[in-house]
Design an enzyme around this catalytic site. Sequence first.
Site, PDB file in Angstrom:
ATOM      1  N   ASP A 238       4.241   0.195   0.258  1.00 37.37           N
ATOM      2  CA  ASP A 238       3.541  -0.313  -0.559  1.00 37.37           C
ATOM      3  C   ASP A 238       4.672  -0.395  -1.790  1.00 37.37           C
ATOM      4  O   ASP A 238       4.237   0.491  -3.080  1.00 37.37           O
ATOM      5  CB  ASP A 238       2.288   0.740  -1.046  1.00 37.37           C
TER       6      ASP A 238
ATOM      7  N   LYS B 155      -2.795  -4.483   3.736  1.00 34.30           N
ATOM      8  CA  LYS B 155      -4.095  -3.478   3.737  1.00 34.30           C
ATOM      9  C   LYS B 155      -4.870  -3.326   2.983  1.00 34.30           C
ATOM     10  O   LYS B 155      -4.374  -2.963   1.572  1.00 34.30           O
ATOM     11  CB  LYS B 155      -3.456  -1.952   4.297  1.00 34.30           C
TER      12      LYS B 155
ATOM     13  N   CYS C  42      -0.724   6.824   0.149  1.00 35.54           N
ATOM     14  CA  CYS C  42      -0.576   5.966   1.525  1.00 35.54           C
ATOM     15  C   CYS C  42       0.285   6.188   1.839  1.00 35.54           C
ATOM     16  O   CYS C  42       0.208   6.243   3.913  1.00 35.54           O
ATOM     17  CB  CYS C  42      -0.114   4.392   1.060  1.00 35.54           C
TER      18      CYS C  42
HETATM   19  N1  TIU Z   1       0.351   2.930  -2.327  1.00 36.78           N
HETATM   20  C1  TIU Z   1      -0.736   4.484  -2.573  1.00 36.78           C
HETATM   21  O1  TIU Z   1      -0.175   5.463  -2.322  1.00 36.78           O
HETATM   22  N2  TIU Z   1      -1.685   3.700  -3.432  1.00 36.78           N
HETATM   23  C2  TIU Z   1      -2.371   4.560  -4.102  1.00 36.78           C
HETATM   24  O2  TIU Z   1      -3.369   4.183  -4.809  1.00 36.78           O
HETATM   25  N3  TIU Z   1      -1.711   6.092  -4.863  1.00 36.78           N
HETATM   26  C3  TIU Z   1      -1.581   6.560  -5.294  1.00 36.78           C
HETATM   27  O3  TIU Z   1      -0.700   6.958  -6.370  1.00 36.78           O
HETATM   28  N4  TIU Z   1      -2.260   6.425  -6.520  1.00 36.78           N
END
Ligand code: TIU
Length: 224
Positions: free
Chosen positions: A24, A129, A162
């Site tokens: 991500d 995802k 994530c």
């Molecule tokens: N990729 C991921 O960690 N999504 C989130 O929403 N993370 C947060 O820390 N908000």
Amino acid sequence: MLTIPAEPYPFAFDPAHAALLIIDMQRDFLEPGGFGEMLGNDVSQLRRAIEPNRRLLAAWRAAGLMTMHTREGHRPDLADLPQAKKIRGRSATSIGDAGPMGRILVRGEPGHDIIAELYPEPGEPVIDKPGKGAFFATDLHAILQNRGIAQLVVTGVTTEVCVNTTVREANDRGYDCFVPEDCVGSYFPEFQEMGLRMIKAQGGIFGWVGQGGDVIAALQGASA
Ligand code: TIU
């Protein structure tokens, strides 16, 4: 088999059966105006992971090993967006709404895409995802099985959300996970520390924690 310094003990690294899984590293999380900032977070906390990831990715590609990328986001019709996720946080602007980089966390929008510094190359699978974990409702496990992958070097953001969710999912599916601490980032320094400690505690309950530079050194030593 190569050995990489790590906690709780050295990681027996098998490059032929390892994949780099970059979680991500999207504009929505790392750039001002995206989903991360919308949640009230300081994006500068995540940006320190960019350069270590760029170096690791370059070495990984040079070694000819498998690289995969993930993106968190939803269909433009939002049919895969749970209402609970949509309304959580009581924000005036939420997932699917217009933001400064297009609709927030919607596939195909500029903010949903991966930052330029780590942009996928052709042949590197990108997993879209809908959840926090990269295995939930995706074909990640099938792709890894088809390629004979048994070990994952997991990097990206955020450490406690994530990255941790994906490492836990991977652990239950039988993968060994190595997490380079300089290549993961959290908006919260205390969660960065604890997110990593939770992985390596209890004899490496979810995996190993080390440094990106030590993975690079192992790769370069192997090819020398
Ligand atoms: N990729 C991921 O960690 N999504 C989130 O929403 N993370 C947060 O820390 N908000």
